[in-house]
Scaffold this active site. Structure first.
Site, PDB file in Angstrom:
ATOM      1  N   ASP A   1       0.900  -1.101  -0.197  1.00 39.77           N
ATOM      2  CA  ASP A   1       0.001  -0.165   0.072  1.00 39.77           C
ATOM      3  C   ASP A   1       0.856   1.390   0.065  1.00 39.77           C
ATOM      4  OD1 ASP A   1      -2.598   1.410   0.035  1.00 39.77           O
ATOM      5  OD2 ASP A   1      -1.830   1.856   2.623  1.00 39.77           O
TER       6      ASP A   1
ATOM      7  N   ASP B   1      -0.148   5.071   0.953  1.00 40.18           N
ATOM      8  CA  ASP B   1      -0.052   5.958   2.080  1.00 40.18           C
ATOM      9  C   ASP B   1      -0.233   5.088   3.420  1.00 40.18           C
ATOM     10  OD1 ASP B   1      -1.104   8.223   0.731  1.00 40.18           O
ATOM     11  OD2 ASP B   1      -2.599   7.040   0.036  1.00 40.18           O
TER      12      ASP B   1
ATOM     13  N   GLY C   1      -7.966   3.467   3.266  1.00 43.19           N
ATOM     14  CA  GLY C   1      -7.939   2.356   2.584  1.00 43.19           C
ATOM     15  C   GLY C   1      -9.052   2.149   1.439  1.00 43.19           C
TER      16      GLY C   1
ATOM     17  N   ARG D   1     -12.414   7.530  -2.173  1.00 43.70           N
ATOM     18  CA  ARG D   1     -12.673   9.000  -1.379  1.00 43.70           C
ATOM     19  C   ARG D   1     -14.309   8.772  -1.478  1.00 43.70           C
ATOM     20  NH1 ARG D   1      -9.714  12.185  -5.254  1.00 43.70           N
ATOM     21  NH2 ARG D   1     -11.698  12.365  -6.546  1.00 43.70           N
TER      22      ARG D   1
ATOM     23  N   SER E   1      -5.779   6.230  -3.616  1.00 47.12           N
ATOM     24  CA  SER E   1      -5.776   7.567  -3.679  1.00 47.12           C
ATOM     25  C   SER E   1      -5.441   7.821  -5.070  1.00 47.12           C
ATOM     26  CB  SER E   1      -4.963   8.126  -2.912  1.00 47.12           C
ATOM     27  OG  SER E   1      -4.517   9.615  -3.139  1.00 47.12           O
TER      28      SER E   1
ATOM     29  N   ASP F   1      -1.478  -1.088   5.868  1.00 43.82           N
ATOM     30  CA  ASP F   1      -1.568  -0.442   7.193  1.00 43.82           C
ATOM     31  C   ASP F   1      -2.955  -0.642   7.635  1.00 43.82           C
ATOM     32  OD1 ASP F   1      -1.821   1.510   5.424  1.00 43.82           O
ATOM     33  OD2 ASP F   1      -1.915   3.024   7.219  1.00 43.82           O
TER      34      ASP F   1
END
Length: 267
Positions: free
Chosen positions: A20, A22, A65, A68, A143, A201
């Site tokens: 991942d 971010d 995760g 948006r 994202s 995460d």
């Protein structure tokens, strides 16, 4: 002279790694959370709701995760708000889901212009070690900023491919906890999920790795909360570490590495 670090035992059984972005590679999860707080709090205030968005607990529970739109809808519904979706061209505001998203993007982009974003050194060390071992790596993210952030951070060259929010939109891939993003990345790397590790995460991302049948799912516990590691394991993590750098073993401590954090399924 310090010896080069080697991969922890749990990584020696995989042939590719999908990470991942971010919170794992870039230190941008907090920036996203702060931008969401600004957007959500304005919306809550306009609706007369006093309980603000918590950038740690609410972000992790409803937003982290996810795409948006999925994250915004999940949080707003949790506060009793059922806003209309709105139109893609809605400007920053509080009347529609897409207006709230636009406000979040406005705040996030302002932070990037003024402050940039950092990378996690442990993740960069891990990427270098995997590259040295000829283990191909990919990054994924819900994202649409991910490729931009990875480029600015100087780590894009360590990745074989990136499946970001733009690619997810183009390919119509569902968001996490659906494993579609990870499966697309593994396919591009040329390895089946069973031979690929996922490093994530966010709870929906860990769950996506487990649902996708990946051979190893590694949870990164950045929050270090009283239950955060257990929650990562509960969603499917085989291994839980505080930082991806823990997946490397320095030459002088190979024999004394803590197996509970980097080897086996006890986490």
């Amino acid at each position: 002279m310090t010896a080069a670090p080697v991969l922890a035992p749990c990584l020696r059984s995989v042939r590719a790694v999908v990470l991942d972005t971010d919170g794992v590679i870039t230190d941008s999860a907090g920036v996203h959370a702060s931008a969401w707080k600004g957007a959500f709090d304005a919306c809550l205030s306009a609706a007369g709701i006093r309980e603000p968005f918590n950038p740690v607990d609410d972000y992790r529970r409803y937003v982290d995760g996810k795409s948006r739109e999925d994250g915004a809808v999940a949080f707003l519904k949790a506060r009793g708000l059922d806003l209309p979706l709105g139109d893609p061209g809605d400007g920053p505001g509080t009347a529609t889901v897409r207006a709230v998203e636009a406000r979040k993007e406005q705040l996030f982009n302002r932070h990037l212009r003024e402050h940039g974003v950092d990378v996690w050194p442990g993740a960069v060390r891990l990427l270098h070690a995997l590259t040295a071992e000829h283990v191909p790596c990919a990054a994924v993210s819900a994202s649409r900023h991910a490729t931009e952030l990875l480029t600015a951070a100087g780590v894009l060259g360590l990745l074989r491919t990136v499946v970001d929010g733009n690619e997810a939109h183009r390919l119509r891939l569902p968001g996490k906890p659906d494993p579609a993003l990870f499966l697309e990345a593994a396919c591009r790397l040329g390895f089946p999920p069973r031979d690929t590790a996922v490093v994530e995460d966010a709870l929906p991302g860990v769950e996506a790795g487990r649902r996708g049948g990946f051979g190893l799912v590694i949870g990164v516990d950045r929050t270090a909360g009283p239950t955060s590691a257990a929650e990562l394991r509960g969603h499917g993590a085989d291994v839980v570490v505080a930082d991806p750098g823990e997946l490397l073993i320095e030459e002088e401590r190979r024999g004394s590495v803590n197996r509970r954090s980097v080897n086996g399924r006890s986490g």
